[in-house]
Design a protein around this motif. Structure first.
Motif, PDB file in Angstrom:
ATOM      1  N   ASN A   1     -50.446  33.150 -65.036  1.00 17.01           N
ATOM      2  CA  ASN A   1     -50.303  32.758 -63.642  1.00 17.01           C
ATOM      3  C   ASN A   1     -51.388  33.050 -62.696  1.00 17.01           C
ATOM      4  OD1 ASN A   1     -47.333  31.931 -64.294  1.00 17.01           O
ATOM      5  ND2 ASN A   1     -47.170  34.156 -64.567  1.00 17.01           N
ATOM      6  N   THR A   2     -52.503  32.740 -63.162  1.00 17.43           N
ATOM      7  CA  THR A   2     -53.848  33.436 -62.325  1.00 17.43           C
ATOM      8  C   THR A   2     -54.912  32.167 -62.409  1.00 17.43           C
ATOM      9  OG1 THR A   2     -53.082  35.453 -62.915  1.00 17.43           O
ATOM     10  CG2 THR A   2     -55.214  35.450 -61.989  1.00 17.43           C
ATOM     11  N   LEU A   3     -55.580  32.206 -61.060  1.00 16.97           N
ATOM     12  CA  LEU A   3     -56.780  31.490 -61.206  1.00 16.97           C
ATOM     13  C   LEU A   3     -57.926  32.545 -60.919  1.00 16.97           C
ATOM     14  CD1 LEU A   3     -55.745  27.954 -59.243  1.00 16.97           C
ATOM     15  CD2 LEU A   3     -56.808  28.435 -61.502  1.00 16.97           C
ATOM     16  N   ARG A   4     -59.012  32.465 -61.351  1.00 14.89           N
ATOM     17  CA  ARG A   4     -60.269  33.088 -61.207  1.00 14.89           C
ATOM     18  C   ARG A   4     -61.280  32.422 -60.870  1.00 14.89           C
ATOM     19  NH1 ARG A   4     -57.301  35.830 -65.008  1.00 14.89           N
ATOM     20  NH2 ARG A   4     -56.585  37.879 -64.409  1.00 14.89           N
ATOM     21  N   LEU A   5     -62.057  33.087 -59.782  1.00 20.48           N
ATOM     22  CA  LEU A   5     -63.528  32.143 -59.442  1.00 20.48           C
ATOM     23  C   LEU A   5     -64.642  33.214 -59.886  1.00 20.48           C
ATOM     24  CD1 LEU A   5     -64.636  29.739 -57.951  1.00 20.48           C
ATOM     25  CD2 LEU A   5     -65.021  31.324 -56.103  1.00 20.48           C
ATOM     26  N   TRP A   6     -65.441  32.840 -60.946  1.00 23.71           N
ATOM     27  CA  TRP A   6     -66.455  33.713 -61.548  1.00 23.71           C
ATOM     28  C   TRP A   6     -68.069  33.390 -60.928  1.00 23.71           C
ATOM     29  CZ3 TRP A   6     -65.686  37.137 -65.727  1.00 23.71           C
ATOM     30  CH2 TRP A   6     -64.440  37.574 -66.139  1.00 23.71           C
ATOM     31  N   ASN A   7     -68.452  34.346 -60.880  1.00 25.15           N
ATOM     32  CA  ASN A   7     -70.014  34.004 -60.885  1.00 25.15           C
ATOM     33  C   ASN A   7     -70.378  34.127 -62.489  1.00 25.15           C
ATOM     34  OD1 ASN A   7     -72.897  34.297 -61.048  1.00 25.15           O
ATOM     35  ND2 ASN A   7     -72.999  35.175 -58.986  1.00 25.15           N
ATOM     36  N   PHE A   8     -70.856  33.022 -62.980  1.00 27.88           N
ATOM     37  CA  PHE A   8     -70.972  32.881 -64.425  1.00 27.88           C
ATOM     38  C   PHE A   8     -72.605  33.610 -64.822  1.00 27.88           C
ATOM     39  CE2 PHE A   8     -72.893  28.878 -63.768  1.00 27.88           C
ATOM     40  CZ  PHE A   8     -73.844  28.883 -64.563  1.00 27.88           C
ATOM     41  N   GLN A   9     -73.393  33.704 -63.853  1.00 24.90           N
ATOM     42  CA  GLN A   9     -74.613  34.113 -64.030  1.00 24.90           C
ATOM     43  C   GLN A   9     -74.543  35.755 -64.416  1.00 24.90           C
ATOM     44  OE1 GLN A   9     -75.967  31.475 -61.589  1.00 24.90           O
ATOM     45  NE2 GLN A   9     -77.272  30.388 -63.101  1.00 24.90           N
TER      46      GLN A   9
ATOM     47  N   GLY B   1     -71.507  37.289 -64.497  1.00 28.98           N
ATOM     48  CA  GLY B   1     -70.313  37.509 -65.354  1.00 28.98           C
ATOM     49  C   GLY B   1     -69.436  38.270 -64.670  1.00 28.98           C
ATOM     50  N   LYS B   2     -69.304  38.107 -63.265  1.00 34.28           N
ATOM     51  CA  LYS B   2     -68.405  38.836 -62.456  1.00 34.28           C
ATOM     52  C   LYS B   2     -67.224  38.120 -61.825  1.00 34.28           C
ATOM     53  CE  LYS B   2     -71.019  43.194 -60.954  1.00 34.28           C
ATOM     54  NZ  LYS B   2     -71.739  43.077 -61.876  1.00 34.28           N
ATOM     55  N   CYS B   3     -66.117  38.611 -61.803  1.00 30.02           N
ATOM     56  CA  CYS B   3     -64.983  37.916 -61.259  1.00 30.02           C
ATOM     57  C   CYS B   3     -65.069  38.153 -59.808  1.00 30.02           C
ATOM     58  CB  CYS B   3     -63.540  38.310 -61.744  1.00 30.02           C
ATOM     59  SG  CYS B   3     -62.266  37.420 -60.993  1.00 30.02           S
ATOM     60  N   LEU B   4     -65.188  37.110 -58.926  1.00 28.67           N
ATOM     61  CA  LEU B   4     -65.173  37.181 -57.368  1.00 28.67           C
ATOM     62  C   LEU B   4     -64.122  37.250 -56.884  1.00 28.67           C
ATOM     63  CD1 LEU B   4     -68.333  35.018 -57.030  1.00 28.67           C
ATOM     64  CD2 LEU B   4     -68.519  37.381 -57.354  1.00 28.67           C
ATOM     65  N   LYS B   5     -63.271  36.211 -57.199  1.00 29.52           N
ATOM     66  CA  LYS B   5     -61.859  35.922 -56.398  1.00 29.52           C
ATOM     67  C   LYS B   5     -60.817  35.678 -57.421  1.00 29.52           C
ATOM     68  CE  LYS B   5     -63.990  35.247 -52.276  1.00 29.52           C
ATOM     69  NZ  LYS B   5     -63.648  35.943 -51.192  1.00 29.52           N
ATOM     70  N   THR B   6     -59.486  36.233 -57.047  1.00 32.99           N
ATOM     71  CA  THR B   6     -58.419  35.938 -57.897  1.00 32.99           C
ATOM     72  C   THR B   6     -57.407  35.075 -56.973  1.00 32.99           C
ATOM     73  OG1 THR B   6     -58.816  37.746 -59.035  1.00 32.99           O
ATOM     74  CG2 THR B   6     -56.713  36.922 -59.125  1.00 32.99           C
ATOM     75  N   TYR B   7     -56.752  33.839 -57.306  1.00 33.26           N
ATOM     76  CA  TYR B   7     -55.693  33.206 -56.546  1.00 33.26           C
ATOM     77  C   TYR B   7     -54.413  33.320 -57.549  1.00 33.26           C
ATOM     78  CZ  TYR B   7     -60.068  31.882 -54.681  1.00 33.26           C
ATOM     79  OH  TYR B   7     -61.406  31.638 -54.201  1.00 33.26           O
TER      80      TYR B   7
ATOM     81  N   LEU C   1     -60.283  29.347 -49.882  1.00 26.90           N
ATOM     82  CA  LEU C   1     -61.178  29.705 -51.118  1.00 26.90           C
ATOM     83  C   LEU C   1     -61.691  31.189 -50.659  1.00 26.90           C
ATOM     84  CD1 LEU C   1     -63.973  28.000 -52.937  1.00 26.90           C
ATOM     85  CD2 LEU C   1     -64.508  30.197 -51.853  1.00 26.90           C
ATOM     86  N   GLN C   2     -61.987  31.577 -49.609  1.00 28.48           N
ATOM     87  CA  GLN C   2     -62.717  32.814 -49.041  1.00 28.48           C
ATOM     88  C   GLN C   2     -61.505  33.953 -48.928  1.00 28.48           C
ATOM     89  OE1 GLN C   2     -65.645  34.099 -49.307  1.00 28.48           O
ATOM     90  NE2 GLN C   2     -66.631  31.874 -49.328  1.00 28.48           N
ATOM     91  N   SER C   3     -60.494  33.709 -48.128  1.00 25.95           N
ATOM     92  CA  SER C   3     -59.458  34.653 -47.931  1.00 25.95           C
ATOM     93  C   SER C   3     -58.302  34.799 -49.205  1.00 25.95           C
ATOM     94  CB  SER C   3     -58.773  34.424 -46.708  1.00 25.95           C
ATOM     95  OG  SER C   3     -57.925  33.139 -46.965  1.00 25.95           O
TER      96      SER C   3
END
Length: 322
Positions: A224-232, A234-240, A276-278
């Motif tokens: 039940n999760t969406l994540r936004l990754w910086n793939f370069q 390899g860090k997860c930036l945001k979780t929705y 997206l940001q908040s």
């Protein structure tokens, strides 16, 4: 965090304009699997377990949709569709183990791509539209030459079914996701794996997509999760969170025509929109009567399309209040 779900959510973002249901498209006789707008924004495509793909044309004045073509030829259900960059071609992925390349305007079948040994679950064109990438329950990712219909590369990508494949904006990188819990990036020309994204836990990955600028990937997992990754990095930036996604491969996408939002379907029959940001839920769209399996945002207009599973079978169009 989700305790305030019943309160009006538009207060989160004072300038947010809510989406409302503007049209319901019926025509498929079984579950919808995918909805996608064409790159030029003139068509909406939908694929279904009823073995067909349909297109609808959008009128320029009132943004209403009318049926355009039905694409018939697969012998089993269709799981995915994608339009070429010039919107002239469409590819479909099916449980009959094939991909089919179609002429969008005439509805004619151009080629059948054979090689996968199990259900083909996902497909996309590269931006140049001379290559197609596909993922299958046979655990491979295949790269196809559009002109010849030949398979250029077979990538032994995952140890479970491949749930999504996407090219980045210049076509140099492919990303794939799988029930094996991994997201991997591939050099599109060599077929070499360039990165494997690993989180602390590894729930099955149900969906992956590059952000429009190509710097990030949006990853859906069956917890039940969406994540936004910086793939370069390899860090997860945001979780929705707040939506339900634990059984089905539900697609999500970026809404960029009026502010930046993440949009996703959900197993509670709703669509969710997050800033997206908040990471705040700004709207929950109700109207479908089954799992919302697929969502797509129009490239220019503030329009969202959604498709739902078997006890609903409809495609719904949502527009922002003027």
């Amino acid at each position: 965090m989700v305790a305030t779900m019943e309160e009006p959510m538009s207060t989160e973002s004072s300038d947010y304009k809510p989406y409302t249901l503007s049209q319901t498209l019926t025509g498929h006789s079984s579950a919808i699997s995918c909805v996608k707008f064409s790159s030029d924004g003139r068509l909406l495509g939908s694929s279904s377990a009823d073995k067909t793909i349909r297109t609808y044309s959008i009128s320029s004045d009132d943004s209403s949709f009318t049926p355009a073509q039905t694409f018939d030829g697969h012998s089993q259900g269709v799981s995915d569709l994608a339009f070429s960059a010039d919107s002239r071609f469409m590819v479909s992925a099916s449980d009959d183990k094939t991909l089919r390349l179609w002429d969008v305007e005439s509805g004619a079948l151009i080629k059948t791509l054979r090689g996968h040994t199990n259900y083909v679950f996902c497909a996309n064109f590269n931006p140049q539209s001379n290559m197609i990438v596909s993922g299958s329950f046979d655990e491979t990712v295949r790269i196809w030459d559009v002109k010849t219909g030949k398979c250029l590369k077979v990538l032994p990508a995952h140890s479970d079914p491949v749930t999504a494949v996407d090219f980045n904006r210049d076509g140099s990188i492919i990303v794939s996701s799988s029930y094996d819990g991994l997201c991997r990036t591939w050099d599109a020309s060599t077929g070499h794996c360039t990165k494997t994204l690993i989180d602390d836990e590894n729930p099955p990955v149900s969906f992956v997509k590059f952000s429009p600028n190509g710097k990030f990937i949006l990853v859906g997992t069956l917890d039940n999760t969406l994540r936004l990754w910086n793939f370069q990095t390899g860090k997860c930036l945001k979780t929705y969170t707040g939506h339900k996604s634990s059984k089905f491969c539900i697609s999500s996408t970026f809404s960029v025509t009026n502010g930046k939002y993440i949009v996703s379907g959900s197993e509670d029959h709703c669509l969710y929109l997050w800033e997206l940001q908040s990471r705040k839920i700004v709207q929950k769209l109700e109207g479908h009567t089954d799992t919302v399996i697929s969502v797509s945002c129009h490239p220019e207009k503030n329009i969202i399309a959604s498709g739902a599973l078997g006890s609903d079978k409809t495609v719904k169009i949502w527009t922002q209040e003027k």
